[in-house]
Design an enzyme around this catalytic site. Structure first.
Site, PDB file in Angstrom:
ATOM      1  N   CYS A 131      -3.572  -2.998   9.452  1.00 44.69           N
ATOM      2  CA  CYS A 131      -4.620  -2.011   9.127  1.00 44.69           C
ATOM      3  C   CYS A 131      -5.204  -1.560  10.461  1.00 44.69           C
ATOM      4  O   CYS A 131      -6.220  -2.093  10.917  1.00 44.69           O
ATOM      5  CB  CYS A 131      -5.704  -2.656   8.276  1.00 44.69           C
ATOM      6  SG  CYS A 131      -5.081  -3.490   6.799  1.00 44.69           S
ATOM      7  N   ALA A 132      -4.589  -0.590  11.107  1.00 43.18           N
ATOM      8  CA  ALA A 132      -4.784  -0.439  12.554  1.00 43.18           C
ATOM      9  C   ALA A 132      -5.788   0.622  12.993  1.00 43.18           C
ATOM     10  O   ALA A 132      -6.280   0.554  14.126  1.00 43.18           O
ATOM     11  CB  ALA A 132      -3.435  -0.149  13.215  1.00 43.18           C
ATOM     12  N   ALA A 133      -6.091   1.629  12.177  1.00 46.35           N
ATOM     13  CA  ALA A 133      -6.943   2.730  12.667  1.00 46.35           C
ATOM     14  C   ALA A 133      -8.407   2.309  12.745  1.00 46.35           C
ATOM     15  O   ALA A 133      -8.863   1.528  11.913  1.00 46.35           O
ATOM     16  CB  ALA A 133      -6.814   3.930  11.733  1.00 46.35           C
ATOM     17  N   GLY A 191      -8.653   0.231  17.874  1.00 43.90           N
ATOM     18  CA  GLY A 191      -9.322  -0.604  18.885  1.00 43.90           C
ATOM     19  C   GLY A 191      -8.593  -1.920  19.118  1.00 43.90           C
ATOM     20  O   GLY A 191      -8.416  -2.351  20.262  1.00 43.90           O
ATOM     21  N   GLU A 228      -1.350   2.255   9.240  1.00 42.69           N
ATOM     22  CA  GLU A 228      -2.630   2.683   8.659  1.00 42.69           C
ATOM     23  C   GLU A 228      -2.339   3.519   7.416  1.00 42.69           C
ATOM     24  O   GLU A 228      -1.532   4.443   7.473  1.00 42.69           O
ATOM     25  CB  GLU A 228      -3.426   3.499   9.699  1.00 42.69           C
ATOM     26  CG  GLU A 228      -4.609   4.267   9.164  1.00 42.69           C
ATOM     27  CD  GLU A 228      -5.657   3.403   8.473  1.00 42.69           C
ATOM     28  OE1 GLU A 228      -6.031   2.353   9.021  1.00 42.69           O
ATOM     29  OE2 GLU A 228      -6.097   3.773   7.360  1.00 42.69           O
ATOM     30  N   ASP A 244       1.227   1.829   2.718  1.00 40.08           N
ATOM     31  CA  ASP A 244       0.297   0.883   2.101  1.00 40.08           C
ATOM     32  C   ASP A 244       0.683  -0.498   2.639  1.00 40.08           C
ATOM     33  O   ASP A 244       1.802  -0.973   2.416  1.00 40.08           O
ATOM     34  CB  ASP A 244       0.427   0.940   0.577  1.00 40.08           C
ATOM     35  CG  ASP A 244      -0.640   0.095  -0.093  1.00 40.08           C
ATOM     36  OD1 ASP A 244      -1.053  -0.932   0.494  1.00 40.08           O
ATOM     37  OD2 ASP A 244      -1.071   0.456  -1.196  1.00 40.08           O
ATOM     38  N   ASP A 262      -6.705  -6.832   9.949  1.00 36.73           N
ATOM     39  CA  ASP A 262      -8.116  -6.505  10.171  1.00 36.73           C
ATOM     40  C   ASP A 262      -8.519  -5.681   8.948  1.00 36.73           C
ATOM     41  O   ASP A 262      -8.450  -4.461   8.945  1.00 36.73           O
ATOM     42  CB  ASP A 262      -8.252  -5.712  11.478  1.00 36.73           C
ATOM     43  CG  ASP A 262      -9.699  -5.511  11.867  1.00 36.73           C
ATOM     44  OD1 ASP A 262     -10.517  -6.421  11.623  1.00 36.73           O
ATOM     45  OD2 ASP A 262     -10.017  -4.441  12.405  1.00 36.73           O
ATOM     46  N   CYS A 267     -15.373  -7.363   9.255  1.00 40.53           N
ATOM     47  CA  CYS A 267     -16.651  -7.216   9.962  1.00 40.53           C
ATOM     48  C   CYS A 267     -17.799  -7.284   8.959  1.00 40.53           C
ATOM     49  O   CYS A 267     -18.752  -6.519   9.017  1.00 40.53           O
ATOM     50  CB  CYS A 267     -16.681  -5.936  10.787  1.00 40.53           C
ATOM     51  SG  CYS A 267     -16.296  -4.456   9.867  1.00 40.53           S
TER      52      CYS A 267
END
Ligand code: SAM
Length: 305
Positions: free
Chosen positions: A110-112, A115, A133, A164, A182, A236
């Site tokens: 899940c890269a976008a 960062g 993503e 997905d 992430d 997060c």
């Protein structure tokens, strides 16, 4: 403790920003300028980054300030590599936990906006970094981030998709040495700013569906990693339902997976800056006054067979 955390998140003027340096760009004078402004390095720098051998890990260079000062972001100029990326320094914890080694095949599920992909590339040169993503708009943003920080001569090491993430485990089983999940989460910083309106109701509904999505993404990551490989799960949020409950449910249902502690040496080296809580399956950085990094939950799993 929760009141302090809430006070910090409700006061953006108190937020600190980390300055992650880009080892592929020209950093002439930048470190001296940051030092003159009162910035210090988040991590001890044992070796000089420019004199790395092929096997030694590359020390991540992230500068932090004890006050909530913020230097300007750099604009996108085609053909020019940006020197730094501003971020919540706690978001480096999942990357440091992943501990990518030279030549490893890595999936950032899940890269976008990119960062953590960028931070991975600061710590090692993987054999392949597959950045994925789902959302098309965010996928385009991810491409732009990679283009802004990574030299064209090394772009053959990158693969960028918008699939997905729940399907990648079955499409590419056992293909990676390391996988980062992430996960999309209720993001406590944004959540406290959601107006009490229709949008707020929609977020509340989506929020109840997140733990299922997070479990499915983590299971897909475990299928995508090779036996002996490592998966790092991060969010997060401080929500137990999206953190340790997700990891514990997956550990109970997925055969051949073990929970690993985070390296104590890593926790010790960051404890001066981050306030750590120790939930049952991982580590949680909680924002405090003067140490506003986080929230960031990180858990490390190994596929045994
Ligand atoms: N790792 C990113 C970084 O450091 O810049 C932040 C990732 S953000 C927490 C989670 C991302 O997951 C969002 O961009 C979201 O669009 C994406 N996402 C949501 N559902 C997904 C899915 N099923 N598969 C892949 N990505 C998904």
């Amino acid at each position: 403790m929760f009141d302090v955390f809430r006070d910090v998140l409700l006061n953006p003027l108190s937020w600190q920003y980390g300055v992650l340096l880009n080892r592929f760009s020209d950093l002439t004078n930048l470190k001296q300028c940051l030092t003159a402004l009162g910035y210090t390095n988040l991590l001890p720098q044992t070796t000089h980054p420019e004199s790395q051998s092929h096997t030694t890990p590359i020390p991540l260079q992230c500068f932090i300030h004890r006050d909530p000062v913020r230097i300007p972001t750099q604009g996108h100029h085609p053909g020019w590599l940006k020197q730094y990326y501003l971020l919540n320094a706690a978001s480096l914890l999942p990357v440091l936990t992943l501990d990518v080694k030279e030549g490893e095949n890595v999936l950032d599920l899940c890269a976008a906006p990119g960062g953590k992909s960028l931070a991975i590339l600061q710590t090692a040169t993987p054999g392949l970094l597959h950045c994925n993503e789902l959302d098309k708009h965010r996928h385009d943003w991810l491409l732009k981030t990679l283009e802004s920080y990574f030299p064209p001569t090394l772009r053959h090491l990158l693969s960028v998709t918008h699939l997905d993430g729940r399907s990648i485990g079955s499409v590419r089983p056992g293909a990676y040495d390391k996988v980062l999940v992430d996960a999309p989460c209720s993001n406590d910083r944004s959540w406290l700013y959601t107006p009490d309106t229709h949008q707020g109701e929609m977020w509340l509904k989506e929020r109840t569906q997140l733990p299922l999505l997070q479990k499915e993404l983590l299971c897909s990551a475990l299928a995508a990693v090779r036996p002996g490989g490592v998966v790092v799960y991060s969010t997060c949020t401080m929500s137990r339902a999206e953190n340790q409950s997700v990891v514990e449910a997956v550990l109970a249902s997925y055969p051949g997976v073990e929970l690993l502690d985070l390296e104590q040496q890593l926790i010790d080296s960051l404890s001066d800056h981050f306030y750590f809580a120790h939930p049952s399956a991982g580590q949680l950085v909680i924002p405090q006054k003067g140490k506003t990094w986080g929230p960031m939950y990180v858990s490390r799993l190994r596929r045994i067979y």
